[in-house]
Design a protein around this motif. Structure first.
Motif, PDB file in Angstrom:
ATOM      1  N   PRO A 325       0.618  -1.223   0.181  1.00  0.00           N
ATOM      2  CA  PRO A 325       0.155   0.714   0.220  1.00  0.00           C
ATOM      3  C   PRO A 325       0.835   1.326   0.259  1.00  0.00           C
ATOM      4  CG  PRO A 325      -0.013  -1.265   2.157  1.00  0.00           C
ATOM      5  CD  PRO A 325       0.645  -2.013   1.224  1.00  0.00           C
ATOM      6  N   ARG A 326       2.126   1.026   0.233  1.00  0.00           N
ATOM      7  CA  ARG A 326       2.937   2.113   0.789  1.00  0.00           C
ATOM      8  C   ARG A 326       3.076   2.374  -0.955  1.00  0.00           C
ATOM      9  NH1 ARG A 326       7.481   0.193   4.257  1.00  0.00           N
ATOM     10  NH2 ARG A 326       7.610  -1.901   2.899  1.00  0.00           N
ATOM     11  N   PHE A 327       3.380   1.240  -2.066  1.00  0.00           N
ATOM     12  CA  PHE A 327       3.322   1.651  -3.531  1.00  0.00           C
ATOM     13  C   PHE A 327       2.689   2.653  -4.041  1.00  0.00           C
ATOM     14  CE2 PHE A 327       2.458   0.810  -8.395  1.00  0.00           C
ATOM     15  CZ  PHE A 327       4.032   1.084  -8.738  1.00  0.00           C
ATOM     16  N   THR A 328       1.422   1.553  -4.062  1.00  0.00           N
ATOM     17  CA  THR A 328      -0.237   2.086  -4.398  1.00  0.00           C
ATOM     18  C   THR A 328      -0.335   4.259  -3.839  1.00  0.00           C
ATOM     19  OG1 THR A 328      -0.985   0.099  -3.762  1.00  0.00           O
ATOM     20  CG2 THR A 328      -2.533   1.983  -4.394  1.00  0.00           C
ATOM     21  N   SER A 329       0.331   4.567  -2.789  1.00  0.00           N
ATOM     22  CA  SER A 329      -0.184   5.834  -2.194  1.00  0.00           C
ATOM     23  C   SER A 329       1.097   6.572  -2.944  1.00  0.00           C
ATOM     24  CB  SER A 329      -0.370   5.433  -1.044  1.00  0.00           C
ATOM     25  OG  SER A 329       1.273   5.475  -0.214  1.00  0.00           O
ATOM     26  N   PRO A 369       4.588  -4.769  -5.921  1.00  0.00           N
ATOM     27  CA  PRO A 369       6.058  -4.080  -6.269  1.00  0.00           C
ATOM     28  C   PRO A 369       5.655  -3.886  -4.383  1.00  0.00           C
ATOM     29  CG  PRO A 369       4.144  -3.082  -7.042  1.00  0.00           C
ATOM     30  CD  PRO A 369       3.834  -4.320  -7.274  1.00  0.00           C
ATOM     31  N   ASN A 370       7.066  -3.232  -3.759  1.00  0.00           N
ATOM     32  CA  ASN A 370       7.229  -2.867  -2.582  1.00  0.00           C
ATOM     33  C   ASN A 370       7.007  -1.416  -2.304  1.00  0.00           C
ATOM     34  OD1 ASN A 370      10.309  -2.303  -2.608  1.00  0.00           O
ATOM     35  ND2 ASN A 370      10.372  -4.581  -3.037  1.00  0.00           N
ATOM     36  N   VAL A 371       7.691  -0.794  -1.270  1.00  0.00           N
ATOM     37  CA  VAL A 371       7.440   0.784  -1.315  1.00  0.00           C
ATOM     38  C   VAL A 371       8.352   1.325  -2.073  1.00  0.00           C
ATOM     39  CG1 VAL A 371       8.975   0.554   0.422  1.00  0.00           C
ATOM     40  CG2 VAL A 371       7.846   2.347   0.107  1.00  0.00           C
TER      41      VAL A 371
END
Ligand SMILES: CC(=O)SCCNC(=O)CCNC(=O)[C@H](O)C(C)(C)COP(=O)(O)OP(=O)(O)OC[C@H]1O[C@@H](n2cnc3c(N)ncnc32)[C@H](O)[C@@H]1OP(=O)(O)O
Ligand SMILES: O=C([O-])CC(=O)C(=O)O
Length: 433
Positions: A325-329, A369-371
């Motif tokens: 969710p850090r990628f998404t944000s 993907p990660n951050v």
């Protein structure tokens, strides 16, 4: 005592009492089994420490005191464009409560008041070649301030166990206040001919950091608020947090334990992946000879990287099993504020191409993907292409989480960490049983 410290003290004292009772009455309760596979694969999934500030769910991602990233974006006091302020996250991590705007403003002012960096830190940094890796400069800069440790001084004078947390709180607040100045100093000496920019204490923590780095762009300020918030904490088992926790468990002071953790963050499988991602993308662009590679071209380049026995940086995770969710944000941020960036388009195409390629290997547990897959492209967009600096930004943010957790650790009277190791003979014997 200031409001935050008082609130923390009240919460910590009652939790301390409760935890002591649980440890005494239920300490023998069996809660898990450990397999040989777990021992042999980096202790994945073994529950072995207490960490108050956040908890990671494989599918939802990080929750800070129970609040997911979309929730904290809604709940925490924010900057003018709605991005949460890291001051608010720090308050939440320490108290479990969402602060008011006034409380966040108080914390900003408190950190500004503590932000003077001792001259010896600058002197030590200036003695290093300017091309020393910024993460090396960062840990050296942190260690150069260690002589200021209040915990160290008070311990030497005979500090009572019940007061450890108080001294660690003071060191942690001072460190958090100073980190952006140290980081900006490193950036400007490494990449801007040592032309330093004085802080502007009328700004919040993130905007002032952006300002000292050299940008007063309002969108970049917002990005910094988001960036410093989402990178702050990822429960206790990740390599940087665990290192800080382990080192602090010896009662090494926050300067020493944070510097140790920053060395863990500087590994390419952990925080350095953010520089590796953008480096890999730049190399791909060079090799393909186009700034707008097609998905087919990217797929070929991905396969080439895998065939060379390398990892695709920014993809995979030891715990997460969904897109971070850090990628998404960060993607949402780019969708909102950035139009027509070839680099960001490329990051999104990579998102479509890499997961099936990793899945096809048949061994990667998380192809998403990660951050680190997104952050570099945003920084390049706002005029910060010097990717060897990126992990320092991550480190400033990670300091918030691991230092907040460290205050909790001392307040809860956590002991020296010392797990058991085994030899290959023991493993072979267990395998035969
Ligand atoms: C802030 C952060 O720290 S987020 C993580 C940042 N790191 C990266 O982005 C680096 C790329 N990713 C990776 O190397 C890994 O996915 C890690 C280190 C993050 C997690 O590692 P693990 O928990 O061991 O992953 P997993 O169990 O899926 O690994 C199984 C196999 O897949 C491979 N694999 C995992 N991710 C990738 C990847 N992105 N590219 C290629 N191969 C991969 C592993 O290397 C391992 O191969 P091996 O059995 O030949 O040794
Ligand atoms: O949780 C992990 O192992 C790595 C990670 O994403 C982080 O520390 O932010």
């Amino acid at each position: 005592m200031d409001t935050l410290k008082q609130k923390f003290a009240d919460k910590a004292l009652s939790l301390y009492t409760e935890m002591r009772a649980i440890s005494k009455e239920s300490g023998d309760k069996v809660v898990a089994e450990v397999t040989l596979g777990q021992i042999m694969s980096g202790a994945r999934g073994i529950k072995m420490m207490q960490w108050e500030t956040s908890e990671l769910d494989a599918n939802v991602g990080i929750r800070f005191r129970g609040r997911s990233i979309p929730e904290i974006k809604q709940l925490l006091p924010s900057g003018p464009q709605g991005e949460p302020k890291p001051e608010g996250l720090f308050w939440l991590m320490l108290t479990g409560e969402v602060p008011t705007k006034e409380e966040v403003d108080q914390l900003t002012a408190d950190w500004h008041g503590r932000s003077e960096v001792p001259q010896q830190c600058y002197t030590v940094l200036d003695s290093l070649p300017a091309d020393t890796h910024p993460m090396t400069q960062f840990t050296i800069g942190i260690m150069a301030m260690q002589g200021d440790s209040i915990f160290d001084k008070r311990y030497a004078e005979g500090l009572s166990k019940s007061d450890y947390w108080d001294a660690v709180y003071e060191d942690s607040m001072n460190l958090i206040a100073r980190l952006p100045r140290v980081a900006a100093y490193i950036y400007r000496r490494a990449f801007k001919d040592g032309k330093h920019i004085e802080p502007d204490t009328s700004l919040d923590y993130s905007a002032n950091f952006a300002h000292m780095l050299g940008s007063d762009d309002k969108d970049f300020r917002s990005l910094m608020r988001l960036y410093l918030t989402i990178h702050a904490d990822h429960e206790g088992g990740n390599a940087s947090a665990h290192t800080v926790h382990l080192v602090a468990s010896t009662l090494a002071d926050p300067y020493r334990s944070l510097a140790a953790g920053m060395n863990a963050l500087a590994g390419p499988l952990h925080g350095l992946a953010n520089q590796e991602v953008i480096k890999w993308i730049f190399e791909m662009i060079d090799s393909l000879g186009t700034k707008t590679p097609s998905k087919e071209q990217i797929a070929t380049y991905v396969q080439q990287t895998l065939d060379e026995g390398k990892v695709i940086p920014g993809y995979g995770h030891a715990v997460l099993r969904e897109p971070d969710p850090r990628f998404t944000s960060q993607r949402r941020f780019a969708e909102q504020y950035i139009k027509d960036s070839d680099l960001i388009d490329t990051v999104w195409k990579i998102f479509d191409v890499v997961p099936p390629a990793l899945q096809a290997l048949g061994k990667v547990k998380n192809p998403w993907p990660n951050v680190d897959a997104h952050s570099g492209a945003l920084l390049v967009h706002y005029g910060f292409p010097e990717f060897s600096f990126y992990t320092v930004l991550f480190g400033v943010s990670r300091g918030l989480g691991v230092l907040a957790a460290g205050i909790w650790s001392r307040a809860l009277g956590m002991p020296l960490e010392r797990p058991k190791s085994v030899t290959s003979d023991w493993i072979k014997a267990q395998a035969k049983k």
